[in-house]
Design an enzyme around this catalytic site. Structure first.
Site, short mmCIF file in Angstrom:
data_model
loop_
_atom_site.label_atom_id
_atom_site.label_comp_id
_atom_site.label_asym_id
_atom_site.label_seq_id
_atom_site.Cartn_x
_atom_site.Cartn_y
_atom_site.Cartn_z
N GLY A 23 0.83 -1.20 0.00
CA GLY A 23 0.00 0.00 0.00
C GLY A 23 0.86 1.24 0.00
O GLY A 23 2.05 1.18 0.30
N CYS A 50 5.34 -6.39 1.51
CA CYS A 50 5.76 -4.98 1.51
C CYS A 50 5.12 -4.22 2.67
O CYS A 50 5.51 -4.43 3.81
CB CYS A 50 5.49 -4.34 0.14
SG CYS A 50 6.50 -2.87 -0.09
N TYR A 51 4.11 -3.37 2.41
CA TYR A 51 3.43 -2.69 3.53
C TYR A 51 2.95 -3.74 4.55
O TYR A 51 2.98 -3.51 5.74
CB TYR A 51 2.25 -1.86 3.00
CG TYR A 51 1.58 -1.00 4.06
CD1 TYR A 51 1.94 0.32 4.22
CD2 TYR A 51 0.56 -1.53 4.87
CE1 TYR A 51 1.32 1.11 5.19
CE2 TYR A 51 -0.05 -0.76 5.84
CZ TYR A 51 0.32 0.57 6.00
OH TYR A 51 -0.29 1.34 6.94
N HIS A 144 7.67 -7.98 -4.01
CA HIS A 144 6.31 -8.27 -4.48
C HIS A 144 6.24 -9.59 -5.25
O HIS A 144 6.68 -9.64 -6.40
CB HIS A 144 5.79 -7.12 -5.35
CG HIS A 144 5.54 -5.89 -4.54
ND1 HIS A 144 4.32 -5.60 -4.00
CD2 HIS A 144 6.38 -4.91 -4.13
CE1 HIS A 144 4.39 -4.48 -3.31
NE2 HIS A 144 5.64 -4.04 -3.36
N GLU A 146 3.60 -10.98 -6.33
CA GLU A 146 2.42 -10.97 -7.21
C GLU A 146 2.69 -10.38 -8.59
O GLU A 146 1.82 -10.39 -9.43
CB GLU A 146 1.26 -10.23 -6.52
CG GLU A 146 1.36 -8.71 -6.46
CD GLU A 146 2.22 -8.16 -5.32
OE1 GLU A 146 3.05 -8.89 -4.78
OE2 GLU A 146 2.06 -6.96 -4.99
N ASP A 203 -10.15 -7.09 -23.80
CA ASP A 203 -11.11 -7.26 -22.70
C ASP A 203 -12.55 -7.13 -23.17
O ASP A 203 -13.39 -8.00 -22.90
CB ASP A 203 -10.88 -6.21 -21.60
CG ASP A 203 -9.45 -6.20 -21.11
OD1 ASP A 203 -8.76 -7.21 -21.35
OD2 ASP A 203 -9.04 -5.20 -20.52
N THR A 205 -13.72 -7.29 -26.17
CA THR A 205 -14.08 -8.28 -27.18
C THR A 205 -14.37 -9.63 -26.53
O THR A 205 -15.35 -10.31 -26.88
CB THR A 205 -12.94 -8.46 -28.21
OG1 THR A 205 -12.55 -7.17 -28.67
CG2 THR A 205 -13.38 -9.29 -29.39
N LYS A 349 -5.24 -10.10 -17.04
CA LYS A 349 -5.09 -10.01 -18.49
C LYS A 349 -4.66 -11.33 -19.13
O LYS A 349 -5.20 -11.74 -20.16
CB LYS A 349 -4.03 -8.95 -18.79
CG LYS A 349 -4.05 -8.48 -20.20
CD LYS A 349 -5.07 -7.41 -20.29
CE LYS A 349 -5.15 -6.72 -21.60
NZ LYS A 349 -6.12 -5.62 -21.47
N1 GLN Z 1 4.66 2.74 1.37
C1 GLN Z 1 5.50 1.68 1.86
C2 GLN Z 1 6.97 1.91 1.48
O1 GLN Z 1 7.28 2.79 0.73
C3 GLN Z 1 5.01 0.32 1.32
C4 GLN Z 1 5.14 0.22 -0.17
C5 GLN Z 1 4.44 -1.00 -0.74
O2 GLN Z 1 3.68 -1.70 -0.08
N2 GLN Z 1 4.67 -1.25 -2.01
O3 GLN Z 1 7.83 1.20 1.97
#
Ligand code: GLN
Length: 493
Positions: A23, A50-51, A144, A146, A203, A205, A349
């Site tokens: 986030g 991450c966050y 990440h 994902e 999408d 189509t 996608k």
């Molecule tokens: N904002 C947080 C950071 O900069 C988390 C970033 C994220 O979750 N991609 O570390």
């Protein structure tokens, strides 16, 4: 997918596991969103990304701060195994190499390891790139998994979902098509009608073809020519959808209306709004006409919403961190009392492409690069005039033609030419000219959430640039954009 502020006591079911996503906030911000601490008492595996990792650390000692160096893009992850620890500790990276390519996008970092955690992965810039709790199935990763550029990201998520949470893998595309067609039929009923806009993109189509399969000609497709589509696009789309796919389609030429309203506008968000609103007006007019002519009522509006759009619109304060306003026909819902039908809203996608192929949509269309709703209007930086659109269109056509001729179209995920509102000096035919600048962009990605620029060879670039300055009047210089996403979005505006 739930907002992070979801109270667990208000949930009527128990999840098999929880993934806390990334986030834009920093966990130490006064107004940062925080997860219900009951998540950590649920006694199911939890993975923070991450966050999410930072949130786990915040919950276990608050030791998170702004790093000296922000980290966007590629990193090499070194996995640390703990054969002497409890068996769950090593499961997240089990079956994977000790060194992995990952993608980072953060500015904050853990200042130390939270109590009772061990480090399960590091990178040169992130000493706590992966952590696991010693006794509980609680994990955090700074990168990440994902996104496409984390090469083994799917395997990491599979390890979490299947090995740690014990989820079953029973989703298949075949089953999806059958249940979706049945669902559409049940929702629409035996006589109900549906309208939907098509753009020629994969999408809309695929969504239209799915509707055709489900309810035949009770689905009415409308293609609005907004004057900012690609060269010859309307004719090509018309041909493929009617002759090729048998879809009940009406084409409306509203290019003058759109270009008239865009006159004098330079702000990209204003461009998007004008195009979005004009689109709604034109579409509404057409929809009313279709309703009249068909004699029956039209109750539903088809939208080719994909899962990334759904993700972007789920935010704990409403869609406040939405990256861009999405071009959609939402305004129609209230006026015409239409209900929304979104058969692709659970797909990414790459899955839509598989679905399109299964439904018999031609390769050319299935592999078509995405094209934004506001079209060339957001690729002409500055004012959008018919002359500027024509320049951008021609340059774009040359670039794509050469990409196709070189056999690179499928390898590249999205490519286009943008027209910059600056003039550069050139010498053409011994004459000094003061003409415009074209910027080319070509990226590789599968999920469009992260992307890397495509590394063309010099010979190819020379040919494209040569053709553009020679064949497109008003252009005397060509640039190539070498910015990754993040931070650079795929489109210029
Ligand atoms: N904002 C947080 C950071 O900069 C988390 C970033 C994220 O979750 N991609 O570390």
């Amino acid at each position: 997918m739930l907002p992070c502020t979801q109270k667990l006591s208000q949930l009527s079911w128990k999840p098999k596991g929880v993934i806390l996503s990334g986030g834009p906030y920093s966990v130490y911000d006064a107004d940062a969103p925080h997860v219900d601490p009951a998540v950590f008492e649920l006694d199911v595996p939890v993975l923070g990304v991450c966050y999410g990792l930072q949130e786990i650390a915040w919950n276990h000692g608050k030791n998170v701060s702004a790093g000296e160096r922000k980290e966007y893009g590629h990193a090499v992850l070194n996995v640390t195994r703990h054969t002497d620890a409890a068996p769950h500790v090593d499961v997240l990276f089990s079956g994977l190499d000790a060194s992995l390519e990952v993608w980072m996008s953060h500015g904050d970092k853990l200042a130390s390891l939270p109590p009772n955690f061990v480090t399960i992965a590091t990178t040169a810039n992130a000493p706590f790139a992966g952590i696991a709790h010693k006794d509980r199935k609680l994990y955090g990763i700074q990168f990440h998994p994902e996104v496409t550029h984390t090469a083994k990201g799917k395997a990491i998520i599979e390890n979490f979902a299947v090995k740690l949470c014990q989820c079953r893998q029973n989703w298949t595309m075949e089953r999806f098509v059958d249940t979706e067609i049945e669902r559409i039929r049940a929702v629409v009923g035996p006589t109900g009608q549906v309208i939907g806009a098509v753009s020629g993109g994969v999408d809309s189509t695929v969504a239209a073809k799915l509707m055709k399969e489900a309810i035949g000609d009770r689905f009415h497709a409308i293609l609005v020519d907004n004057g900012v589509m690609r060269l010859n696009e309307c004719e090509i789309v018309h041909e493929t959808l009617t002759k090729g796919l048998n879809i009940n389609l009406t084409v409306v030429d509203a290019s003058e209306e759109f270009l008239g309203k865009l006159k004098g506008v330079t702000d990209p968000e204003v461009k998007r709004k004008i195009i979005g609103n004009t689109f709604i007006e034109v579409f509404q007019r057409e929809a009313e006409r279709v309703v009249k002519e068909s004699g029956g009522a039209v109750d539903f509006l088809l939208q080719g919403t994909l899962y990334p759009d759904v993700i972007e619109s789920i935010s704990f304060k409403g869609p406040s961190a939405t990256i861009k306003t999405h071009h959609n026909v939402g305004g129609l819902l209230e006026n015409m009392k239409l209900k929304l039908i979104e058969p692709l809203r659970e797909l990414f996608k790459d899955e839509v492409r598989v679905l399109g192929t299964n439904l018999g949509i031609p390769e050319d269309l299935v592999w078509r690069h995405p094209f934004p709703g506001p079209g060339i209007a957001i690729r002409v930086i500055g004012e959008v005039t018919p002359e500027q659109v024509a320049i951008a269109r021609k340059a774009d056509h040359i670039f794509i033609e050469e990409i196709k001729a070189a056999g690179l179209y499928r390898e590249i995920s999205q490519a286009y030419a943008a027209l910059l509102p600056v003039k550069a000096v050139g010498v053409m035919g011994d004459k000094r000219v003061h003409d415009q600048v074209i910027a080319l962009r070509a990226v590789q990605t599968t999920d469009y959430m992260t992307a890397d620029w495509y590394d063309f060879d010099g010979k190819f670039m020379r040919k494209v640039a040569g053709r553009i300055v020679n064949e497109v009047d008003g252009v005397c210089r060509v640039l190539y954009d070498v910015t990754q996403k993040p931070p650079g979005t795929i489109e210029f505006q």
